[in-house]
Design a protein around this motif. Sequence first.
Motif, mmCIF file in Angstrom:
data_model
loop_
_atom_site.group_PDB
_atom_site.id
_atom_site.type_symbol
_atom_site.label_atom_id
_atom_site.label_comp_id
_atom_site.label_asym_id
_atom_site.label_seq_id
_atom_site.Cartn_x
_atom_site.Cartn_y
_atom_site.Cartn_z
ATOM 1 N N VAL A 119 -4.758 42.022 80.754
ATOM 2 C CA VAL A 119 -4.397 43.179 81.569
ATOM 3 C C VAL A 119 -3.790 44.224 80.637
ATOM 4 N N ALA A 120 -4.541 45.271 80.350
ATOM 5 C CA ALA A 120 -4.081 46.385 79.518
ATOM 6 C C ALA A 120 -3.456 45.902 78.210
ATOM 7 N N SER A 121 -4.255 45.232 77.397
ATOM 8 C CA SER A 121 -3.744 44.722 76.117
ATOM 9 C C SER A 121 -3.523 45.858 75.130
ATOM 10 N N ILE A 122 -2.580 45.646 74.209
ATOM 11 C CA ILE A 122 -2.313 46.597 73.125
ATOM 12 C C ILE A 122 -3.089 46.138 71.901
ATOM 13 N N ASN A 123 -3.987 46.976 71.422
ATOM 14 C CA ASN A 123 -4.776 46.643 70.242
ATOM 15 C C ASN A 123 -4.750 47.814 69.267
ATOM 16 N N ASN A 124 -4.136 47.588 68.106
ATOM 17 C CA ASN A 124 -4.079 48.608 67.059
ATOM 18 C C ASN A 124 -3.977 47.915 65.703
ATOM 19 N N ARG A 125 -3.568 48.635 64.653
ATOM 20 C CA ARG A 125 -3.492 48.027 63.318
ATOM 21 C C ARG A 125 -2.426 46.951 63.221
ATOM 22 N N VAL A 126 -1.421 47.039 64.100
ATOM 23 C CA VAL A 126 -0.294 46.103 64.030
ATOM 24 C C VAL A 126 -0.501 44.924 64.968
ATOM 25 N N TYR A 127 -0.912 45.208 66.203
ATOM 26 C CA TYR A 127 -1.069 44.167 67.223
ATOM 27 C C TYR A 127 -2.543 44.012 67.556
ATOM 28 N N ARG A 128 -2.997 42.789 67.622
ATOM 29 C CA ARG A 128 -4.418 42.562 67.838
ATOM 30 C C ARG A 128 -4.632 41.305 68.694
ATOM 31 N N SER A 129 -5.418 41.478 69.770
ATOM 32 C CA SER A 129 -5.907 40.337 70.539
ATOM 33 C C SER A 129 -7.407 40.517 70.720
ATOM 34 N N LEU A 130 -8.088 39.534 71.267
ATOM 35 C CA LEU A 130 -9.546 39.569 71.329
ATOM 36 C C LEU A 130 -10.040 40.760 72.138
ATOM 37 N N GLY A 131 -9.382 41.055 73.250
ATOM 38 C CA GLY A 131 -9.742 42.224 74.033
ATOM 39 C C GLY A 131 -10.946 42.056 74.935
ATOM 40 N N SER A 132 -11.417 40.841 75.117
ATOM 41 C CA SER A 132 -12.551 40.596 76.011
ATOM 42 C C SER A 132 -12.298 39.297 76.780
ATOM 43 N N PRO A 133 -12.992 39.119 77.908
ATOM 44 C CA PRO A 133 -12.778 37.895 78.704
ATOM 45 C C PRO A 133 -13.174 36.638 77.921
ATOM 46 N N LEU A 134 -12.511 35.544 78.258
ATOM 47 C CA LEU A 134 -12.833 34.239 77.672
ATOM 48 C C LEU A 134 -13.238 33.286 78.796
ATOM 49 N N ILE A 135 -14.343 32.571 78.597
ATOM 50 C CA ILE A 135 -14.754 31.526 79.528
ATOM 51 C C ILE A 135 -14.363 30.193 78.905
ATOM 52 N N ILE A 136 -13.515 29.451 79.614
ATOM 53 C CA ILE A 136 -12.948 28.219 79.076
ATOM 54 C C ILE A 136 -13.621 27.015 79.735
ATOM 55 N N ALA A 137 -14.068 26.054 78.934
ATOM 56 C CA ALA A 137 -14.773 24.875 79.433
ATOM 57 C C ALA A 137 -13.872 24.002 80.298
ATOM 58 N N LYS A 138 -14.492 23.170 81.119
ATOM 59 C CA LYS A 138 -13.754 22.377 82.108
ATOM 60 C C LYS A 138 -12.797 21.362 81.486
ATOM 61 N N ASP A 139 -13.037 20.950 80.228
ATOM 62 C CA ASP A 139 -12.162 19.966 79.588
ATOM 63 C C ASP A 139 -11.120 20.637 78.692
ATOM 64 N N GLU A 140 -10.997 21.958 78.791
ATOM 65 C CA GLU A 140 -9.976 22.681 78.040
ATOM 66 C C GLU A 140 -8.992 23.334 79.006
ATOM 67 N N TRP A 141 -7.879 23.797 78.480
ATOM 68 C CA TRP A 141 -6.868 24.430 79.321
ATOM 69 C C TRP A 141 -6.187 25.540 78.534
ATOM 70 N N ILE A 142 -5.492 26.399 79.257
ATOM 71 C CA ILE A 142 -4.816 27.555 78.674
ATOM 72 C C ILE A 142 -3.316 27.400 78.862
ATOM 73 N N THR A 143 -2.565 27.612 77.795
ATOM 74 C CA THR A 143 -1.106 27.616 77.882
ATOM 75 C C THR A 143 -0.579 28.940 77.348
ATOM 76 N N LEU A 144 0.213 29.607 78.150
ATOM 77 C CA LEU A 144 0.855 30.857 77.746
ATOM 78 C C LEU A 144 2.297 30.542 77.373
ATOM 79 N N ASN A 145 2.612 30.708 76.108
ATOM 80 C CA ASN A 145 3.968 30.475 75.607
ATOM 81 C C ASN A 145 4.680 31.821 75.630
ATOM 82 N N LEU A 146 5.588 32.009 76.582
ATOM 83 C CA LEU A 146 6.151 33.326 76.870
ATOM 84 C C LEU A 146 7.430 33.606 76.077
#
Length: 264
Positions: free
Chosen positions: A184-211
């Motif tokens: 949701v409205a990611s910051i992408n520049n020379r300093v901060y970088r994320s993929l910037g596109s959706p990810l499809i995650i397989a059924k045997d994988e999971w996502i953890t957000l470390n806040l």
Amino acid sequence: MKIAVVANQEPKSQQVAKELQDKLRVANFEIDKVKPDVVITVGGDGTLLGAFHAYSHELDRIRFIGVHTGHLGFYTDWRDYELDLLVSSLCEDTSKSVSYPLLDVTLTYNDTRQDKQFLALNEATVKNLNRTMVSEVFIKEELFEKFRGDGLSVSTPTGSTAYSKSLGGAVIHPRVNAIQLNEVASINNRVYRSLGSPLIIAKDEWITLNLAEDESYQLHIDHLVMTEDNLDTVTVKLSEQRIHFASYRHTHFWRRVNDAFIGE
């Protein structure tokens, strides 16, 4: 067969719900909101989401049916003028159903509070209430990226036509057992970088957000909104449970997509 009828507060929905219950009683069905075998919602997708969360503790034995009284919904196969046909279908019930994937969402905290766990039919979204959200994104325990922006959202295949689509996510057929991560409205520049596109995650994988610590976060679990402090991680995976819809007349998924976004 015990049936619960759940309607929103719109006058038309209330009227249709009363008419439906009268027809069900005439057909010798038992109206029971406590231990139903089938839950029929009258309204739209929001009404069905509410019923799903109300009965989420009994998904292994309950089937859902949606009747819509307004615009076409993704979870509502029947129109308000088809009640007689719906009741007739219930009378010929063969217990068949079609099922959709769900999200299993676990919250852990930096303090002594116990973990919290939720099921989601559409999506789970995390946002920072006060400033840019910072989160390490792990996929199956491996660090993938460090995200900075407004938030992150994880959706089911059926939820891919909801908030996920507005974030630029792909529309995924519900037979694909996968989850989708959207920024949701990611910051992408020379300093901060994320993929910037959706990810499809397989059924045997999971996502953890470390806040980031000492922040206040807003969580959206479908239509439910909550504020959480001292939140440490949010872990999202495909649930072992699924939602079941009675398959008397189940609209083809791509027809739903066409009707909602393309058809006149």
